[in-house]
Design an enzyme around this catalytic site. Structure first.
Site, short mmCIF file in Angstrom:
data_model
loop_
_atom_site.label_atom_id
_atom_site.label_comp_id
_atom_site.label_asym_id
_atom_site.label_seq_id
_atom_site.Cartn_x
_atom_site.Cartn_y
_atom_site.Cartn_z
CG HIS A 132 -2.84 2.49 -1.83
ND1 HIS A 132 -2.87 2.50 -0.46
CD2 HIS A 132 -3.91 1.77 -2.21
CE1 HIS A 132 -3.94 1.83 -0.04
NE2 HIS A 132 -4.57 1.37 -1.08
CD GLN B 85 -2.47 -1.22 2.74
OE1 GLN B 85 -3.49 -0.58 2.98
NE2 GLN B 85 -1.86 -1.96 3.64
#
Ligand code: APR
Length: 245
Positions: free
Chosen positions: A119, A101
């Site tokens: 992300h 992430q």
């Protein structure tokens, strides 16, 4: 009573086929603030103002206020023992995929080859007008910085209110549903769809190992309550000592 990291080492040696989900906690020992744990970014800044695409479109200076320095110092951040241990486990054929992430690029900088950044990444900064890509830390001055064409620049990261890159998410779901072990390292597991990946892995029969300084994923099969750098170095050491046995 076997120490948790010995249990994890034996599990990884027995099952191999390991996928890793990482969050901001794995980069904490590299000096990068987390979001929600003590001293985290969202303690100081409201993410709905400073990290939402809706606000960015109206006033990009808010986002650049919290990210400009990081991007201009991008090359000064170094991977830590946890990132390095994952590289060794990939080289040993135990870790087959890292799903992160994090937008700091430290897994790739450490040498991990199979990394999916769900992300996005702060490294690529894209002109919202002409699409020209700048690479951190080499971006124009200014808050917000502008492209030579006059357009506003935006990092290739997923802001709140944006979709995740579909191909990255597809890889993440496929890898999570076919692994036999998932290491969940340094994430509060509150942001979806990333937080759903350990659930997908568990539903497909994988063992879940959480490595965190506090429990965030209650359905884990094993928990190592330790800083990621220390925990991963110990797990790697236990694996390499058993491999020579
Ligand atoms: N070692 C291991 N875990 C740690 C360490 C450490 N040294 N330091 C902190 N942690 C743990 C915290 O206990 C917490 O569970 O890391 C986790 C960090 O949680 P968050 O700050 O919420 O970060 P993350 O889970 O990555 O956030 C997910 O939220 O804001 C969005 O896009 C952003 O990718 C981010 C997403």
């Amino acid at each position: 009573m076997t120490a948790p990291y010995i249990e994890v080492a034996e599990l990884l040696l027995r099952l191999k086929n390991c996928v890793v989900l990482t969050g901001a906690g794995i980069s904490a020992e590299s000096g990068i603030p987390t979001f929600r744990s003590k001293g985290g970014l969202w303690e100081k800044y409201d993410p709905t103002v400073y990290a939402s695409i809706e606000v960015f479109r109206k006033d990009p200076s808010k986002y650049w206020q919290i990210r400009g320095d990081f991007i201009r110092d991008y090359d000064s951040y170094e991977p830590n023992a946890a990132h390095r241990a994952l590289v060794e486990l990939e080289n040993l054929g135990i870790v087959r995929q890292v799903i992160t992430q994090n937008i700091d690029g430290l897994h790739r900088k450490a040498g991990s080859r199979r990394v999916v950044e769900i992300h996005g990444s702060l490294r690529e900064i894209i002109c919202q007008q002409c699409g020209r890509t700048y690479l951190a830390p080499n971006i124009p001055e200014g808050n917000p910085p502008h492209c030579a064409c006059g357009g506003v620049l935006k990092p290739n990261t997923v802001l709140f209110g944006e979709q995740l890159p579909p191909e990255a998410l597809e890889v993440a779901i496929r890898e999570s549903s076919t692994c036999r072990v998932m290491l969940v390292i340094g994430t509060s597991a509150v942001v979806y769809p990333a937080a759903h990946l350990p659930v997908v892995a568990k539903q497909h029969g994988a063992k879940i190992v959480e490595i965190n300084i506090e429990t965030a994923f209650p359905d884990a099969d094993h928990v190592v309550l330790e800083k990621a750098g220390t925990a991963m170095a110990r797990i790697l050491e236990a694996i390499t000592s058993r491999r020579t046995d």
